[in-house]
Design an enzyme around this catalytic site. Structure first.
Site, mmCIF file in Angstrom:
data_model
loop_
_atom_site.group_PDB
_atom_site.id
_atom_site.type_symbol
_atom_site.label_atom_id
_atom_site.label_comp_id
_atom_site.label_asym_id
_atom_site.label_seq_id
_atom_site.Cartn_x
_atom_site.Cartn_y
_atom_site.Cartn_z
ATOM 1 N N TYR A 78 -1.222 -0.789 10.775
ATOM 2 C CA TYR A 78 -1.451 -1.237 9.392
ATOM 3 C C TYR A 78 -0.338 -0.720 8.479
ATOM 4 C CZ TYR A 78 -3.528 -1.284 4.692
ATOM 5 O OH TYR A 78 -3.748 -1.472 3.350
ATOM 6 N N SER B 209 0.865 -1.188 0.000
ATOM 7 C CA SER B 209 0.000 0.000 0.000
ATOM 8 C C SER B 209 0.894 1.228 0.000
ATOM 9 C CB SER B 209 -0.842 -0.017 1.279
ATOM 10 O OG SER B 209 -1.397 1.252 1.520
#
Ligand code: NAP
Length: 271
Positions: free
Chosen positions: A159, A146
């Site tokens: 995360y 990501s």
């Protein structure tokens, strides 16, 4: 290295029951005529997708129900996947997030996220790389990270760190691989419209999100062209470039304001 050709080849897609994984599976079937191994926990969703792809795209599909936060499931799944020696490619896409104050993230939930986003990816990558190194077969591996890997996002702190781990892991590991026919790609999308971003907390950030079809198409492009690291979208790529130049403290500070505002709005809406 010539690009990957997916027609009639077997590709594993983890996290294929929704979002990016489901859409990549669809595009691989309809546009590339790839045979698919679909893996996730929700059997009903995987079976529905299998039926659709076999009927309408005329490809072969296998379903594996596995919880990637559980190492026994991970090992059982990969044993079955590699058994017949037919695997050509793998997309390690399954992942979970937590958007909220880090102090309120329950420890068990953090461990599940770590197991799913990091431990399972390393465990599967070990086996996949070993398979392609030993056989010398042609193929590729796409790991879905990501943009949070290069831009640490406050309120998604843990995360972001899981995604930074897999980026760094893949970028380094790729130089240890000796099989010239095998490639390792890391994919770094920004926000995407999926189940992951459907919750209340993400409500205020919807304008930033990329349509899932576009994110899937770009991911397959990066995989097929054997890119080392790929960020989809011109604006994201430009942003990624500047993020590498600017101090992390400055960027994370800006992001903090945006994400905190979204969180506070969601909390107000709930009261
Ligand atoms: N959405 C975004 O904004 C965004 C941005 C950048 C990167 N990403 C990354 O893209 C990937 C896909 O996310 P998404 O946005 O498509 O989210 P999603 O719609 O929530 O899909 C997540 C997928 O992962 C699977 N999964 C989750 N936990 C699992 C577990 N323990 N075992 C097996 N499968 C599991 C889910 O299936 P089951 O629930 O059926 O198990 C589902 O198929 C993730 O790695 C995410 O970090 C997303």
């Amino acid at each position: 290295m010539s690009k990957l050709h997916f027609k009639n080849k077997w590709i594993l897609v983890t996290g294929a029951s929704s979002g990016l994984g489901e859409e990549m599976a669809r595009q691989l079937a309809f546009q590339h005529q790839a045979n698919l191994i679909l893996l996730a926990r929700r059997k009903d969703k995987l079976e529905l997708l299998k039926a659709e792809l076999e009927k309408d795209a005329k490809v072969s599909v296998r379903v594996i129900v596995a919880d990637l936060s559980n190492l026994e499931d991970v090992d059982r799944a990969i044993d079955g996947i590699l058994k017949d020696g037919q695997l050509y490619g793998a997309i390690l896409n399954a992942g979970v997030t937590y958007f909220g104050r880090h102090a309120e993230l329950p420890w068990e939930q953090f461990q599940t996220m770590l197991q799913t986003n990091v431990v399972s990816v390393v465990r599967l990558t070990n086996r996949l790389v070993d398979h392609f190194e030993t056989t010398g077969n042609e193929g590729g591996l796409l790991i879905v990270s990501s943009m949070a890997a290069i831009l640490p996002i406050p309120y998604q702190s843990a995360y972001s760190a899981t995604k930074a781990f897999v980026l760094s892991f893949a970028n380094a590991l790729t130089h240890e691989i000796k099989n010239p026919l095998f490639s390792l790609t890391v994919y770094l999308p920004g926000g995407i419209v999926t189940e992951m971003t459907a919750g209340e907390n993400f409500h205020d950030l919807q304008g930033w999100l990329m349509p899932v079809k576009e994110a899937a198409k770009d991911g397959i492009y990066a995989f097929q062209s054997r890119k080392s690291t790929y960020i989809p979208g011109l604006l994201n790529r430009i942003g990624g470039y500047f993020m590498n130049l600017l101090p992390k403290k400055f960027i994370a500070g800006k992001m903090s304001k945006v994400y905190e505002r979204a969180l506070l709005k969601a909390e107000k809406g709930n009261n």
